[in-house]
Design a protein around this motif. Structure first.
Motif, short mmCIF file in Angstrom:
data_model
loop_
_atom_site.label_atom_id
_atom_site.label_comp_id
_atom_site.label_asym_id
_atom_site.label_seq_id
_atom_site.Cartn_x
_atom_site.Cartn_y
_atom_site.Cartn_z
N CYS A 30 -23.64 1.36 2.20
CA CYS A 30 -23.36 -0.20 1.87
C CYS A 30 -21.67 -0.31 1.40
CB CYS A 30 -24.84 -0.13 0.89
SG CYS A 30 -23.99 -1.86 -0.02
N LYS A 72 -29.93 2.17 6.72
CA LYS A 72 -31.12 2.99 7.19
C LYS A 72 -30.98 2.17 8.04
CE LYS A 72 -32.89 5.06 3.46
NZ LYS A 72 -34.06 5.25 2.45
N ASP A 73 -31.13 0.94 9.15
CA ASP A 73 -31.62 0.09 9.96
C ASP A 73 -30.19 0.06 10.17
OD1 ASP A 73 -31.36 -2.19 9.16
OD2 ASP A 73 -32.94 -1.99 7.22
N LYS A 74 -30.44 -0.51 11.56
CA LYS A 74 -29.12 -1.60 12.50
C LYS A 74 -28.70 -2.84 11.64
CE LYS A 74 -27.55 -3.01 17.47
NZ LYS A 74 -26.43 -2.89 16.32
N LYS A 75 -29.63 -3.75 11.63
CA LYS A 75 -29.28 -4.64 11.21
C LYS A 75 -28.10 -4.59 9.68
CE LYS A 75 -31.37 -8.86 9.48
NZ LYS A 75 -33.02 -9.59 9.58
N SER A 76 -29.00 -3.68 8.84
CA SER A 76 -28.24 -3.33 7.60
C SER A 76 -26.47 -2.88 7.96
CB SER A 76 -28.50 -2.24 7.21
OG SER A 76 -29.95 -2.90 6.00
N MET A 77 -26.22 -1.84 9.20
CA MET A 77 -25.66 -1.65 9.44
C MET A 77 -24.26 -2.63 9.58
SD MET A 77 -26.54 2.28 11.05
CE MET A 77 -27.40 3.81 10.44
N ASP A 78 -24.98 -3.16 10.68
CA ASP A 78 -24.19 -4.08 11.66
C ASP A 78 -23.40 -5.03 10.16
OD1 ASP A 78 -25.28 -3.91 14.30
OD2 ASP A 78 -26.35 -4.90 14.32
N ARG A 79 -24.43 -5.59 8.85
CA ARG A 79 -23.75 -6.09 8.11
C ARG A 79 -22.67 -5.62 6.33
NH1 ARG A 79 -29.47 -8.75 6.17
NH2 ARG A 79 -30.18 -6.74 5.27
N LYS A 80 -23.08 -4.20 7.19
CA LYS A 80 -23.00 -3.41 6.12
C LYS A 80 -23.07 -3.27 4.90
CE LYS A 80 -18.03 -3.25 9.13
NZ LYS A 80 -18.57 -3.80 10.24
#
Length: 51
Positions: free
Chosen positions: A3, A11-19
């Motif tokens: 983050c 841990k999840d793709k959505k978080s990784m996409d928005r950083k």
């Protein structure tokens, strides 16, 4: 990937996409002036606060 606000592992793709993780994302939405951007310079990782 971590983050951009708190440095915790994402841990999840959505978080990784928005950083940003879900808690930090919610805080950023509540207070837009708290958006953090990661700047990577040669040999050094650090964060700067913009707003």
């Amino acid at each position: 990937m971590e983050c951009l606000r708190c440095g915790r592992k994402l841990k999840d793709k959505k978080s990784m996409d928005r950083k940003y993780g879900p808690t930090c994302w919610r805080k950023i939405q509540e207070e837009p002036d708290l958006i953090y951007h990661a700047e990577i310079t040669e040999g050094d990782d650090h964060e700067t606060r913009t707003g």
